[in-house]
Scaffold this motif. Sequence first.
Motif, PDB file in Angstrom:
ATOM      1  N   ILE A  26       0.844  -1.204   0.000  1.00  0.00           N
ATOM      2  CA  ILE A  26       0.000   0.000   0.000  1.00  0.00           C
ATOM      3  C   ILE A  26       0.875   1.248   0.000  1.00  0.00           C
ATOM      4  N   GLY A  27       1.904   1.244   0.825  1.00  0.00           N
ATOM      5  CA  GLY A  27       2.830   2.382   0.859  1.00  0.00           C
ATOM      6  C   GLY A  27       3.515   2.607  -0.472  1.00  0.00           C
ATOM      7  N   ARG A  28       3.944   1.509  -1.116  1.00  0.00           N
ATOM      8  CA  ARG A  28       4.578   1.634  -2.432  1.00  0.00           C
ATOM      9  C   ARG A  28       3.619   2.207  -3.453  1.00  0.00           C
ATOM     10  N   ILE A  29       2.369   1.768  -3.415  1.00  0.00           N
ATOM     11  CA  ILE A  29       1.370   2.274  -4.369  1.00  0.00           C
ATOM     12  C   ILE A  29       1.132   3.762  -4.154  1.00  0.00           C
ATOM     13  N   LEU A  30       0.924   4.164  -2.912  1.00  0.00           N
ATOM     14  CA  LEU A  30       0.677   5.583  -2.613  1.00  0.00           C
ATOM     15  C   LEU A  30       1.875   6.453  -2.964  1.00  0.00           C
ATOM     16  N   PHE A  31       3.054   5.971  -2.626  1.00  0.00           N
ATOM     17  CA  PHE A  31       4.282   6.721  -2.884  1.00  0.00           C
ATOM     18  C   PHE A  31       4.556   6.808  -4.383  1.00  0.00           C
ATOM     19  N   GLY A  32       4.474   5.676  -5.064  1.00  0.00           N
ATOM     20  CA  GLY A  32       4.755   5.640  -6.500  1.00  0.00           C
ATOM     21  C   GLY A  32       3.763   6.425  -7.329  1.00  0.00           C
ATOM     22  N   ALA A  33       2.487   6.423  -6.912  1.00  0.00           N
ATOM     23  CA  ALA A  33       1.447   7.130  -7.668  1.00  0.00           C
ATOM     24  C   ALA A  33       1.726   8.626  -7.763  1.00  0.00           C
ATOM     25  N   LEU A  34       2.273   9.199  -6.716  1.00  0.00           N
ATOM     26  CA  LEU A  34       2.617  10.629  -6.733  1.00  0.00           C
ATOM     27  C   LEU A  34       3.581  10.933  -7.873  1.00  0.00           C
ATOM     28  N   PHE A  35       4.577  10.078  -8.038  1.00  0.00           N
ATOM     29  CA  PHE A  35       5.596  10.317  -9.056  1.00  0.00           C
ATOM     30  C   PHE A  35       5.102   9.975 -10.455  1.00  0.00           C
ATOM     31  N   LEU A  36       4.198   9.008 -10.554  1.00  0.00           N
ATOM     32  CA  LEU A  36       3.616   8.711 -11.864  1.00  0.00           C
ATOM     33  C   LEU A  36       2.858   9.916 -12.392  1.00  0.00           C
ATOM     34  N   ALA A  37       2.028  10.498 -11.544  1.00  0.00           N
ATOM     35  CA  ALA A  37       1.250  11.671 -11.958  1.00  0.00           C
ATOM     36  C   ALA A  37       2.171  12.821 -12.352  1.00  0.00           C
ATOM     37  N   SER A  38       3.211  13.036 -11.587  1.00  0.00           N
ATOM     38  CA  SER A  38       4.141  14.117 -11.886  1.00  0.00           C
ATOM     39  C   SER A  38       4.927  13.827 -13.163  1.00  0.00           C
ATOM     40  N   GLY A  39       5.342  12.590 -13.346  1.00  0.00           N
ATOM     41  CA  GLY A  39       6.078  12.211 -14.559  1.00  0.00           C
ATOM     42  C   GLY A  39       5.239  12.393 -15.808  1.00  0.00           C
ATOM     43  N   VAL A  40       3.973  11.993 -15.732  1.00  0.00           N
ATOM     44  CA  VAL A  40       3.061  12.182 -16.870  1.00  0.00           C
ATOM     45  C   VAL A  40       2.897  13.669 -17.160  1.00  0.00           C
TER      46      VAL A  40
END
Length: 139
Positions: free
Chosen positions: A7-21
């Motif tokens: 869950i932590g990986r998903i929440l943490f990674g999602a922030l960077f996915l949105a920013s990368g896009v």
Amino acid sequence: MDVLVLIGRILFGALFLASGVAHLTQTKAMAGYAASRGVRAPVPATIGSGLLILVGGLSVLLGIWADLGALLLVVFLIPTAVLMHAFWTESDAQARQLEMISFQKDLALAGAALMLLALIAHAGADLGLMIAGPLFDID
């Protein structure tokens, strides 16, 4: 513990996915902001940083060499804090405060990414719920 880390990986990674896009789909606007902060070659820097955080975020989120992904995020976050959020150069109090918050946020995220790197590299396959184990081994 495996589910909490997932869950932590998903929440943490999602922030960077949105920013990368955003870096890759709004390159002109983001490069303009980077140029205003003194970044040389702002378009390539925006595209490169977007790819860096997209790969790092996906790696963490999916659990594919997530320790390497966390390291990639640190490589993005620390220079970004210094280059893009140099609050000490702001003369306006409100702008200074906003940049200080962004600076501290980037450093806090870099600290979290370093902890994630250490956790994954130390726990290895025992952590579970990852597609590929860690690339690094920290004992």
